[in-house]
Design an enzyme around this catalytic site. Structure first.
Site, PDB file in Angstrom:
ATOM      1  N   HIS A 155       0.884  -1.145  -0.136  1.00  0.00           N
ATOM      2  CA  HIS A 155      -0.061  -0.068  -0.006  1.00  0.00           C
ATOM      3  C   HIS A 155       0.829   1.412  -0.128  1.00  0.00           C
ATOM      4  O   HIS A 155       0.613   2.207  -0.689  1.00  0.00           O
ATOM      5  CB  HIS A 155      -1.002   0.005   1.330  1.00  0.00           C
ATOM      6  CG  HIS A 155      -1.806   1.158   1.422  1.00  0.00           C
ATOM      7  ND1 HIS A 155      -3.179   0.987   1.409  1.00  0.00           N
ATOM      8  CD2 HIS A 155      -1.628   2.369   1.598  1.00  0.00           C
ATOM      9  CE1 HIS A 155      -3.590   2.119   1.461  1.00  0.00           C
ATOM     10  NE2 HIS A 155      -2.692   3.292   1.886  1.00  0.00           N
ATOM     11  N   GLU A 156       1.829   1.323   0.862  1.00  0.00           N
ATOM     12  CA  GLU A 156       2.689   2.529   0.913  1.00  0.00           C
ATOM     13  C   GLU A 156       3.653   2.599  -0.366  1.00  0.00           C
ATOM     14  O   GLU A 156       3.822   3.650  -0.872  1.00  0.00           O
ATOM     15  CB  GLU A 156       3.567   2.285   2.163  1.00  0.00           C
ATOM     16  CG  GLU A 156       2.901   2.463   3.521  1.00  0.00           C
ATOM     17  CD  GLU A 156       1.687   3.304   3.665  1.00  0.00           C
ATOM     18  OE1 GLU A 156       1.821   4.439   3.056  1.00  0.00           O
ATOM     19  OE2 GLU A 156       0.724   3.121   4.239  1.00  0.00           O
ATOM     20  N   HIS A 159       1.509   4.080  -2.829  1.00  0.00           N
ATOM     21  CA  HIS A 159       1.370   5.487  -2.799  1.00  0.00           C
ATOM     22  C   HIS A 159       2.426   6.081  -3.514  1.00  0.00           C
ATOM     23  O   HIS A 159       2.685   7.111  -4.162  1.00  0.00           O
ATOM     24  CB  HIS A 159       1.255   5.877  -1.290  1.00  0.00           C
ATOM     25  CG  HIS A 159       0.081   5.693  -0.707  1.00  0.00           C
ATOM     26  ND1 HIS A 159      -1.230   6.348  -1.230  1.00  0.00           N
ATOM     27  CD2 HIS A 159      -0.299   5.465   0.326  1.00  0.00           C
ATOM     28  CE1 HIS A 159      -2.173   6.172  -0.447  1.00  0.00           C
ATOM     29  NE2 HIS A 159      -1.624   5.713   0.626  1.00  0.00           N
ATOM     30  N   HIS A 165      -5.663   6.851  -2.563  1.00  0.00           N
ATOM     31  CA  HIS A 165      -6.797   5.703  -2.231  1.00  0.00           C
ATOM     32  C   HIS A 165      -7.865   5.753  -2.903  1.00  0.00           C
ATOM     33  O   HIS A 165      -8.309   6.402  -3.674  1.00  0.00           O
ATOM     34  CB  HIS A 165      -7.253   6.356  -0.730  1.00  0.00           C
ATOM     35  CG  HIS A 165      -6.349   6.318   0.321  1.00  0.00           C
ATOM     36  ND1 HIS A 165      -6.271   7.235   1.104  1.00  0.00           N
ATOM     37  CD2 HIS A 165      -5.365   5.302   0.622  1.00  0.00           C
ATOM     38  CE1 HIS A 165      -5.206   6.907   2.036  1.00  0.00           C
ATOM     39  NE2 HIS A 165      -4.808   5.713   1.923  1.00  0.00           N
TER      40      HIS A 165
HETATM   41 ZN   LIG Z   1      -2.847   4.977   2.102  1.00  0.00          ZN
END
Ligand SMILES: [Zn+2]
Length: 270
Positions: A155-156, A159, A165
């Site tokens: 997830h990071e 990003h 998101h």
């Molecule tokens: Zn996030």
């Protein structure tokens, strides 16, 4: 996992002599929930350290926000032990074999990721920025023990590669219901959708299974749902942090213009 996104907020990255004009999108865990201020800046949305106000809000829009040459150079902070490094490298390897983006330890790249610990947070900038005149370090916080799962780390990393998101897509109201009455006061900004003016989705459909989607009780003040899916109310995957979804990979491969050897979800086009 709860998240906060910092938009359009100048921030100071730890170790930098001056503040950077960055947005900070931080995936927060319990450690900083009651605070809206960390060393990096003021938290506005939840779990991101993001970059400038030029971001699009599902995927970054500008080529300058993508990692140059499709290379993601990284190092580890000194306090990372072998297990933490293993966790990060496992997460990266899982991405690497599905995309044309290359993940490798930094050699001489002027801007590079440093995986760090800070409190219990998961946090990353959104997209690339040229930091060579500011020390070069782009921190990603995957702090132990709160942020060690493969999906949390991915997830990071997504990003940092340019993803916002999933539930912030402008069309999200067609797919999820936001239960504002259950959201912890002061956390509402985590659920604000973006506009089409600053968003690109690369023609890909909304993805409840995305590793970039919040779970149903994110920022709940009362253990009741804050997000529920509209068309599949029994969906148990929403908010999963097991692994990037098939669509996450397709979006990544479109964003970085990988060739057709890599999965790009043509059969899924919206
Ligand atoms: Zn996030």
């Amino acid at each position: 996992m709860n998240s906060i996104v910092l938009h359009f907020v100048p921030l100071c990255i730890i170790g930098f002599a001056r503040c950077l004009p960055l947005d900070l999108d931080m995936d927060m865990t319990a450690g900083l929930r009651t605070s809206n201020h960390v060393d990096e800046g003021i938290l506005v949305e939840g779990d991101i350290i993001s970059l400038k106000s030029i971001h699009s809000k599902n995927l970054v829009r500008k080529p300058s926000q993508l990692w140059p040459n499709k290379v993601f150079p990284y190092t580890f902070s000194k306090d990372f032990d072998d297990l933490q490094k293993f966790n990060v490298e496992t997460a990266l390897r899982d991405l690497a074999f599905q995309t044309c983006v290359t993940f490798r330890e930094r050699t001489n790249e002027p801007t590079y990721v440093v995986f760090k610990n800070y409190a219990k947070i998961c946090a990353s900038a959104v997209g690339y920025a040229d930091l060579k005149n500011l020390g070069g370090e782009m921190p990603i916080y995957v702090s132990a023990p709160g942020c060690v799962m493969r999906g949390q780390i991915q997830h990071e990393v997504l990003h940092s590669l340019g993803f916002w998101h999933e539930h912030a897509r402008p069309d999200r109201n067609e797919y999820v219901t936001v239960h504002w009455e259950n959201i912890r006061p002061g956390s509402e900004s985590n659920f604000e959708p973006r506009t089409w003016e600053d968003t690109v989705t690369l023609g890909m459909p909304y993805d409840l299974n995305s590793v970039m989607h919040y779970g149903k009780k994110a920022f709940s003040k009362n253990e009741s749902p804050t997000l529920t899916p509209k068309n599949s109310p029994l969906n148990e995957n929403m908010g999963q942090r097991f692994r990037v979804s098939k669509l996450d990979i397709a979006k990544l491969n479109r964003l970085y213009e990988c060739d057709n050897r890599y999965y790009k979800g043509y059969e899924l086009e919206a």
